[in-house]
Write a protein that holds these residues in place. Structure first.
Motif, short mmCIF file in Angstrom:
data_model
loop_
_atom_site.label_atom_id
_atom_site.label_comp_id
_atom_site.label_asym_id
_atom_site.label_seq_id
_atom_site.Cartn_x
_atom_site.Cartn_y
_atom_site.Cartn_z
N MET A 3 6.43 97.97 53.05
CA MET A 3 6.44 97.77 51.72
C MET A 3 6.69 96.13 51.64
O MET A 3 7.18 95.59 52.53
CB MET A 3 7.37 98.23 50.68
N ALA A 4 6.10 95.42 50.64
CA ALA A 4 6.44 93.94 50.50
C ALA A 4 7.87 93.77 50.21
O ALA A 4 8.67 94.27 49.74
CB ALA A 4 5.80 93.50 49.23
N PHE A 5 8.44 92.96 51.32
CA PHE A 5 9.84 92.61 51.43
C PHE A 5 10.66 94.02 51.47
O PHE A 5 11.84 94.07 50.75
CB PHE A 5 10.35 91.89 50.13
N CYS A 6 10.30 94.95 52.05
CA CYS A 6 10.84 96.22 52.36
C CYS A 6 11.44 96.95 50.96
O CYS A 6 12.14 97.94 51.27
CB CYS A 6 12.07 96.14 53.17
N GLY A 7 10.75 96.60 49.83
CA GLY A 7 11.28 97.15 48.80
C GLY A 7 12.35 96.80 47.88
O GLY A 7 12.57 97.10 46.94
N TYR A 8 12.56 95.53 48.45
CA TYR A 8 13.73 94.80 47.82
C TYR A 8 12.98 94.04 46.75
O TYR A 8 12.71 92.95 46.82
CB TYR A 8 14.61 93.84 48.78
N ASP A 9 12.97 94.78 45.49
CA ASP A 9 12.12 94.27 44.46
C ASP A 9 12.69 93.80 43.21
O ASP A 9 12.28 93.56 41.96
CB ASP A 9 11.11 95.21 44.24
N THR A 10 14.30 94.23 43.16
CA THR A 10 15.08 93.96 41.91
C THR A 10 15.89 92.43 42.05
O THR A 10 16.67 92.57 42.86
CB THR A 10 15.93 95.30 41.71
N GLU A 11 15.65 91.74 41.15
CA GLU A 11 16.41 90.45 41.34
C GLU A 11 17.87 90.81 40.96
O GLU A 11 18.33 91.53 40.04
CB GLU A 11 15.65 89.48 40.37
N LYS A 12 18.62 90.05 41.56
CA LYS A 12 20.08 89.96 41.69
C LYS A 12 20.85 88.82 41.40
O LYS A 12 20.35 87.76 42.01
CB LYS A 12 20.86 90.97 42.91
N THR A 13 22.05 88.71 40.92
CA THR A 13 22.91 87.53 40.73
C THR A 13 23.94 87.77 41.25
O THR A 13 24.97 88.30 40.66
CB THR A 13 22.98 87.07 39.26
N PRO A 14 24.41 87.06 42.45
CA PRO A 14 25.78 87.44 43.05
C PRO A 14 26.80 87.10 42.09
O PRO A 14 26.67 85.84 41.43
CB PRO A 14 25.72 86.70 44.47
N LEU A 15 27.90 87.49 42.23
CA LEU A 15 29.11 86.99 41.38
C LEU A 15 29.55 85.84 41.90
O LEU A 15 29.69 85.61 43.10
CB LEU A 15 30.31 88.18 41.64
#
Length: 377
Positions: A184-196
């Motif tokens: 998969m594209a980028f292994c399925g890492y498809d949800t944007e996150k904002t680190p604390l």
């Protein structure tokens, strides 16, 4: 790699008033596609014997590398991470669920459940939860850095594994929304996150690592960002607005390891040449990173006091503002040793003779006892 989870409900066991010990049972059972009948994450524990801080011991969760043994990994750090409760979970198939690994286990959910299970214990400081991962375990620790929403996780150390492109691409950080597969594209890492923000992060990588390429590239089913660029992305997530530190970095005490320091030590990369492992100088740096004052009064720093120290980090002279001439001061290193003592302070301490690292300034003034942490450059 398929990442499907069947939720297992385990009724909580209330154990308020009980101290955690090395023989306590923190094992966690989870059920998912590979293990429809359930599988247990076994927890290996080490709890210091000494009387801990009034607020309880901080906890460091140790995440072994692919093919590693949790008990052996725990034993590696019982001396080098003092004043901490250490917990080493055993990963499914001796691995962690990172893209192309064979494990599809719900490791992030396990970590959330493990941290929540510590709350009732009287000798645990649940506001000081730390993680240390090596190799494949570092990849999981980096997932926590990016995806975590628990402010009680305050320090993360990743060893011999920097961020990969699946975790940081297109100028943002990402986590998986469901299944992950190498195809998969980028292994399925498809949800944007904002680190604390406020997280302290230490990354250690080696230029001669035969497994994870220091300067970036494909390995073990992932594409890695160059280590210096990866730490820069983390620094920016924590509020750094300057340019990337390139070049050789700053050598630490002629040790052969070089430091890239952002935000006054909040985000740090260590470059070495210990292959896919650690040398003694790097282990010492980990000890400094996780240092904590273990005296019974050590955690009772009066944050609202009018006493301040500067500069911090400091090279030669540490100034103390707001104390009277009768105050006594001493400096404690991360091993608990007194390295400086002055019965009547003049407000300025010559610390040029101390080695670089983290120290604790103990100030006894009348009935007040104050602890201040500082970094000697």
């Amino acid at each position: 790699m398929k990442y499907s989870i069947l939720i297992t409900f385990i009724a909580p066991i209330l154990i308020f008033g009980q101290a955690l010990t090395s023989s306590s049972n923190l094992d966690i059972e989870k059920t998912w596609g590979q293990e429809p009948q359930g599988w247990t994450y076994e927890m290996n524990l080490f709890v210091p014997n000494e009387i801990g801080p009034a607020d309880g011991f901080p906890v460091c969760i140790l995440l072994h590398g692919n093919g590693g043994e949790a008990a052996e990994f725990l034993n590696d750090f019982t001396q080098s991470i003092p004043c901490h409760i250490l917990i080493a979970p055993g990963g499914y198939m001796n691995s962690w669920n990172i893209c192309s690994e064979e494990s599809d286990a719900p490791d992030m959910e396990m970590l959330d459940e493990l941290i929540a299970s510590l709350a009732p214990y009287t000798n645990v400081n649940t506001n000081k939860i730390r993680l240390l991962g090596s190799s494949n375990g570092s990849a999981l620790a980096n997932r926590v850095l990016i995806e975590n929403n628990n402010p009680d996780i305050d320090k993360i150390c990743s060893v011999v594994c920097q961020l990969s492109e699946m975790q940081a691409h297109n100028g943002s950080f990402y986590g998986p929304s469901g299944e992950t597969e190498a195809s998969m594209a980028f292994c399925g890492y498809d949800t944007e996150k904002t680190p604390l923000t406020g997280m302290h992060y230490l990354n250690i990588c080696n230029t001669n690592d035969p497994v994870i390429p220091y300067n970036g590239g494909s390995a073990v089913g992932a594409v890695f960002i160059p280590a210096k660029a990866a730490i820069y992305e983390v620094a920016k997530s924590q509020g750094y607005i300057g340019s990337m530190i390139d070049g050789d970095g700053q050598e630490i005490n002629s040790s052969g390891i070089f430091e890239y320091n952002y935000l006054s030590g909040q985000v740090v990369h260590i470059r070495g040449d210990a292959g896919h492992g650690l040398n003694e100088a790097q282990v010492d740096r980990i000890s400094d990173f996780f240092s904590y004052d273990c005296s019974p009064t050590g955690s009772l720093e009066e944050n609202e006091s009018n006493i301040s120290i500067f500069p911090n980090p400091v090279s030669e002279t540490l100034s103390i503002q707001g104390i009277n001439m009768s105050a006594s001061v001493e400096i404690i290193d991360t091993k608990g040793r007194t390295v400086f003592h002055e019965k009547s302070s003049k407000g300025e301490l010559n610390i040029s003779g101390l080695k670089a690292g983290i120290y604790y300034l103990h100030i006894q003034e009348d009935s007040r006892f104050i602890v201040k942490e500082f970094i000697k450059k």
